[in-house]
Design an enzyme around this catalytic site. Sequence first.
Site, PDB file in Angstrom:
ATOM      1  N   LYS A  10     -10.254  -0.245   5.543  1.00 32.25           N
ATOM      2  CA  LYS A  10     -10.995  -1.417   5.060  1.00 32.25           C
ATOM      3  C   LYS A  10     -11.169  -2.468   6.166  1.00 32.25           C
ATOM      4  CE  LYS A  10      -9.601  -0.883   0.214  1.00 32.25           C
ATOM      5  NZ  LYS A  10      -9.139  -1.590  -1.005  1.00 32.25           N
ATOM      6  N   TYR A  50     -18.013   0.468  -5.820  1.00 35.35           N
ATOM      7  CA  TYR A  50     -16.919   0.051  -6.702  1.00 35.35           C
ATOM      8  C   TYR A  50     -17.412  -0.276  -8.116  1.00 35.35           C
ATOM      9  CZ  TYR A  50     -13.343  -0.240  -3.024  1.00 35.35           C
ATOM     10  OH  TYR A  50     -12.417   0.055  -2.052  1.00 35.35           O
ATOM     11  N   PHE A  58     -11.581  -9.226 -10.562  1.00 33.51           N
ATOM     12  CA  PHE A  58     -11.520  -9.245  -9.096  1.00 33.51           C
ATOM     13  C   PHE A  58     -12.757  -8.619  -8.442  1.00 33.51           C
ATOM     14  CE2 PHE A  58      -9.149  -5.490 -10.603  1.00 33.51           C
ATOM     15  CZ  PHE A  58      -9.798  -4.464  -9.932  1.00 33.51           C
ATOM     16  N   ARG A  86      -2.314   9.511  -1.359  1.00 31.97           N
ATOM     17  CA  ARG A  86      -1.897   8.332  -2.130  1.00 31.97           C
ATOM     18  C   ARG A  86      -0.423   7.995  -1.879  1.00 31.97           C
ATOM     19  NH1 ARG A  86      -5.628   6.503  -5.584  1.00 31.97           N
ATOM     20  NH2 ARG A  86      -4.213   5.796  -7.223  1.00 31.97           N
ATOM     21  N   THR A  92      -1.265   0.108  -4.840  1.00 29.17           N
ATOM     22  CA  THR A  92      -2.347  -0.865  -4.580  1.00 29.17           C
ATOM     23  C   THR A  92      -1.793  -2.211  -4.113  1.00 29.17           C
ATOM     24  OG1 THR A  92      -3.645   0.177  -6.329  1.00 29.17           O
ATOM     25  CG2 THR A  92      -4.328  -2.028  -5.656  1.00 29.17           C
ATOM     26  N   ARG A 103       0.358   0.628   3.171  1.00 31.40           N
ATOM     27  CA  ARG A 103       0.163  -0.692   2.559  1.00 31.40           C
ATOM     28  C   ARG A 103       1.420  -1.557   2.677  1.00 31.40           C
ATOM     29  NH1 ARG A 103      -3.256   1.733  -2.497  1.00 31.40           N
ATOM     30  NH2 ARG A 103      -5.347   1.354  -1.691  1.00 31.40           N
ATOM     31  N   ASN A 113      -5.890  -4.625   1.187  1.00 36.55           N
ATOM     32  CA  ASN A 113      -4.789  -3.654   1.195  1.00 36.55           C
ATOM     33  C   ASN A 113      -5.033  -2.468   2.123  1.00 36.55           C
ATOM     34  OD1 ASN A 113      -6.670  -2.362  -0.359  1.00 36.55           O
ATOM     35  ND2 ASN A 113      -5.307  -1.885  -2.063  1.00 36.55           N
ATOM     36  N   HIS A 116      -8.498   2.522   1.302  1.00 33.81           N
ATOM     37  CA  HIS A 116      -8.878   3.026  -0.019  1.00 33.81           C
ATOM     38  C   HIS A 116      -8.620   4.527  -0.041  1.00 33.81           C
ATOM     39  CE1 HIS A 116     -11.266   3.976  -3.563  1.00 33.81           C
ATOM     40  NE2 HIS A 116     -11.785   4.963  -2.855  1.00 33.81           N
ATOM     41  N   GLU A 127     -17.149  10.157  -4.266  1.00 41.02           N
ATOM     42  CA  GLU A 127     -17.000   9.192  -3.170  1.00 41.02           C
ATOM     43  C   GLU A 127     -17.356   9.795  -1.818  1.00 41.02           C
ATOM     44  OE1 GLU A 127     -13.566   6.434  -5.305  1.00 41.02           O
ATOM     45  OE2 GLU A 127     -13.069   7.528  -3.469  1.00 41.02           O
TER      46      GLU A 127
HETATM   47  P1  CMP Z   1      -8.963   0.506  -3.848  1.00 39.64           P
HETATM   48  O1  CMP Z   1      -8.087   1.706  -3.766  1.00 39.64           O
HETATM   49  O2  CMP Z   1      -9.957   0.326  -2.778  1.00 39.64           O
HETATM   50  O3  CMP Z   1      -9.726   0.521  -5.251  1.00 39.64           O
HETATM   51  C1  CMP Z   1     -10.137  -0.654  -5.915  1.00 39.64           C
HETATM   52  C2  CMP Z   1      -9.634  -1.892  -5.239  1.00 39.64           C
HETATM   53  O4  CMP Z   1      -9.652  -3.054  -6.035  1.00 39.64           O
HETATM   54  C3  CMP Z   1      -8.175  -1.707  -4.892  1.00 39.64           C
HETATM   55  O5  CMP Z   1      -8.025  -0.785  -3.864  1.00 39.64           O
HETATM   56  C4  CMP Z   1      -7.769  -3.126  -4.579  1.00 39.64           C
HETATM   57  O6  CMP Z   1      -8.068  -3.503  -3.260  1.00 39.64           O
HETATM   58  C5  CMP Z   1      -8.636  -3.908  -5.547  1.00 39.64           C
HETATM   59  N1  CMP Z   1      -7.822  -4.359  -6.672  1.00 39.64           N
HETATM   60  C6  CMP Z   1      -7.280  -3.617  -7.637  1.00 39.64           C
HETATM   61  N2  CMP Z   1      -6.611  -4.401  -8.516  1.00 39.64           N
HETATM   62  C7  CMP Z   1      -6.754  -5.675  -8.063  1.00 39.64           C
HETATM   63  C8  CMP Z   1      -6.308  -6.922  -8.531  1.00 39.64           C
HETATM   64  N3  CMP Z   1      -5.572  -7.025  -9.651  1.00 39.64           N
HETATM   65  N4  CMP Z   1      -6.635  -8.011  -7.820  1.00 39.64           N
HETATM   66  C9  CMP Z   1      -7.382  -7.913  -6.703  1.00 39.64           C
HETATM   67  N5  CMP Z   1      -7.846  -6.738  -6.216  1.00 39.64           N
HETATM   68  C10 CMP Z   1      -7.527  -5.626  -6.885  1.00 39.64           C
END
Ligand code: CMP
Length: 142
Positions: A10, A50, A58, A86, A92, A103, A113, A116, A127
Site C-alpha cells: 500500500k 474496494y 471507513f 494472511r 488487519t 503489519r 496497514n 492488502h 482481485e
Molecule cells: P485490506 O486488507 O486492504 O482490506 C480492506 C481494508 O479496509 C483493510 O485492509 C483496512 O486497511 C481497512 N479497514 C478495515 N477495517 C477498518 C476499520 N475499522 N477502520 C479503518 N480501516 C479499516
Amino acid sequence: MVQRTLAILKPDCVRKNLIGKVIKRFEAEGFKIIGMKLVKLDSNTAGEFYAVHKDKPFFYDLVSFMSSGPCVPMVLEKENAIEDYRKVIGATDPGKADEGTIRKMYADSKEQNMVHGSDAPDTAEYEIKYFFSSKELVENMG
Ligand code: CMP
C-alpha cells in the site's frame, strides 16, 4: 494445492521505502512473484476495487488513502498461498497482529496497514484479474 493471491504493497509501504524488505520476506516465505507493477490508483479505481466496503464508515478514508500515492500490486503463487500470506501479514489491526507479522512490525493503523491480501479463492481470482491481464502473469518461472 498451489494457489495464487493478490498482494498490494500500500502507499504507506511505498512511502516508508519498505518495498524491498516486504518483498524479501515474501520470497523468504516461499512465495513466487508471478506478476508485479507500480501504479497510482485514482479514487474511482480504488473505490471500485474496494466496492465491497462501500457502505462501511471507513470507506471514504480507505479510498483516499489508497489513492494517495503509488502502490505495488503483485500476484504471489505458492502452496496454500491465500491462508499462508494472511499469516505472514497478520491481522488487519496492527495492534492485534501477531509478533513478527508485517503489519505488527511496520504498520501504523488499521487503515495504513502496509499490505492488502485476498481473503478467499474467489476474491483472489477477482482481485488478480482486476489488476493483471493473463499476459502480465508469468506462467513458467523456470
Ligand atoms: P485490506 O486488507 O486492504 O482490506 C480492506 C481494508 O479496509 C483493510 O485492509 C483496512 O486497511 C481497512 N479497514 C478495515 N477495517 C477498518 C476499520 N475499522 N477502520 C479503518 N480501516 C479499516
